[in-house]
Design a protein around this motif. Structure first.
Motif: not given
Length: 499
Positions: A435-442, A451-460, A469-473
């Motif tokens: 599981r992946v999560g992203v927190e807007y800390y400050s 925000a942009t989240a990416k998954l790489y598997q074996r370099g691909v 995202l808003q602050y604290l999301d």
């Protein structure tokens, strides 16, 4: 001396005559005839003058006497040719050069020394014989590759005929555009052929060439000098009902990677066939066409009838994998299809999975140290909970742990949005949903950030997802399982989830 005495007497006589008192011989100035032609007959005094003048003229030849020495001065010139005599010696100095060919005389003997060697094998001429073997059996005088629809490589060896004396092979060549020869390891050349010692090589037959007849020519140092073996083959007819298909490959450690990637890092690849065809009628066969220099031959794994075939490509470089369908109903093959795969070095090493998050804020177009916004990336094992520190989640409070005997760690921690954050996972096992999560800390007063989240598997790059995202999301972009791929979650909650 006598000449000088005569001259003195003559001068004295003349002086006496001049002083005589003979009036006939005297003239006054008025009597001088300037036009008078003085001669011996006119005046005896003139005669004396004439004689004096002749005496002086007679001295002129005396003055010429040194001139006669001028030729004598030329005498040294006559020595000049004598000075050329050393020039005649110049050719004599070349005499040693004429000895240079004499020094070559021993070289001319070198071939003579070989003459006995050439004569020795002549004694063995009646017993010299080699034969062609393929697949552990004699191939005969002609070898037939049979009907093929693609380049086919077979191994061969040259052996002595039974009872033949040992010999040496000094040349081996193949004639014909459809055939290619590749020698095995040869310890020396000419290569000896004797009991228990053979010459190994491979021949490749390409049925796509126009002329399919060829010949293998074996040269030996002994008589009869060479042996010839015929080579033949046929081009197999393709099935007229072959479907249109395209081979594809995707890294087997992800089910969501782009089909047939132009390049990927080494490891296992899943091979599949895109197109409409009936598997019950057409069977699929994968094979290796090309590998990088020094790479081991790829190994294919048939996982099941339903799952794609898997192949391991570890060494970096360019591979070509071939796909061949066979029409089982007609007993004919289809034209082979080629699949190029480029294996590159991974920017993330040998990690099975890498998750990243980057973000941007319009109020901070160029973030820098001390100036920007802060987001935190989280990656949790199926047994873990977000914001815990028991080793089942990786984030800034628990930056490194071990999952499945492999490392999972926060590689980059970014406080201002300069580089973004990265978590690497050495082993990501099929059947586990991470599981992946992203927190807007400050937000530091700058407001929302993208925000942009990416998954790489074996370099691909396997998956990309964005969210404002808003602050604290706290954003849950996706989960991933190497066996099933990515599951998009895309939920946001205010505040960080509590364990």
């Amino acid at each position: 001396m006598l000449r000088k005495q005569c001259v003195i007497v003559l001068v004295v006589s003349l002086m006496t005559a001049a002083c005589s008192d003979d009036s006939r011989n005297r003239r006054g100035p008025d009597d001088w005839d300037l036009n008078d032609d003085v001669s011996v007959e006119d005046d005896a005094g003139d005669v004396g003058d004439e004689v004096d003048g002749d005496v002086l003229d007679a001295d002129a030849p005396d003055a010429d006497t040194p001139d006669a020495d001028t030729p004598d001065a030329d005498t040294p010139d006559a020595d000049t040719p004598d000075a050329d005599i050393p020039d005649v010696d110049t050719p004599d100095a070349d005499t040693p050069d004429a000895d240079t060919p004499d020094a070559d005389t021993p070289d001319a003997d070198t071939p003579d020394a070989d003459t006995p060697d050439a004569d020795e094998p002549d004694v063995e001429m009646p017993g010299t014989c080699v034969e062609l073997w393929a697949g552990g059996a004699p191939a005969g005088e002609d070898f037939d590759f049979g009907a093929q629809n693609e380049a086919t490589t077979l191994s061969f060896e040259l052996r002595l005929c039974e009872g033949a004396a040992p010999t040496r092979v000094n040349s081996l060549e193949v004639v014909g555009d459809a055939y290619t020869l590749a020698l095995g390891s040869v310890s020396g050349w000419p290569a000896p052929i004797e009991e228990g010692r053979t010459l190994n090589f491979t021949l490749t037959f390409d049925p796509q060439e126009v002329d399919l007849d060829g010949e293998l020519v074996v040269g030996v140092v002994d008589g009869p000098g060479e042996f010839r073996f015929g080579l033949t083959g046929e081009r197999m007819d393709y099935s007229p009902e072959c479907p249109v298909v395209t081979p594809q490959a995707a890294p087997s450690f992800t089910a969501v990677g782009p089909a047939n990637p132009g390049e990927a890092t080494g490891g296992l690849f899943d091979l599949s066939v895109a197109g409409t065809y009936v598997p019950a009628r057409f069977s699929a066969q994968w094979y290796v066409v090309e590998t990088p220099v020094g790479a081991t031959s790829p190994v294919f794994y048939d996982r099941s009838d339903e799952a794609p075939t898997r192949v391991r490509l570890d060494a970096p470089g360019d591979y070509v994998i071939g796909l061949k369908l066979r029409d089982e109903q007609l007993g004919q093959d289809c034209a082979p299809e080629m699949l190029p795969v480029a294996v590159i070095e991974s920017a993330f090493g040998d990690n099975d999975a890498v998750v990243t998050v980057t973000w941007s804020n319009a109020q901070v177009p160029n973030p820098s140290e001390g100036n920007g916004t802060d987001m935190d990336l989280h990656l949790c094992h199926p047994d873990g909970e977000f914001n815990t520190t028991d080793g089942w989640c990786v984030y800034w409070r628990s930056a490194a742990t071990v999952w499945h005997t492999g490392n999972a760690e926060l590689v980059i921690d970014d406080l201002y949005g300069v580089t973004g954050e990265m978590i690497s996972q050495e082993f990501a096992l099929p059947g586990f949903s991470y599981r992946v999560g992203v927190e807007y800390y400050s937000d530091n007063g700058y407001g929302p950030s993208l925000a942009t989240a990416k998954l790489y598997q074996r370099g691909v790059e396997a998956h990309v997802q964005t969210r404002l995202l808003q602050y604290l999301d706290f954003w849950r972009p996706f989960d991933f399982d190497p066996a099933t791929g990515v599951t998009v979650v895309d939920t946001v909650q205010a505040g960080s989830p509590l364990p």
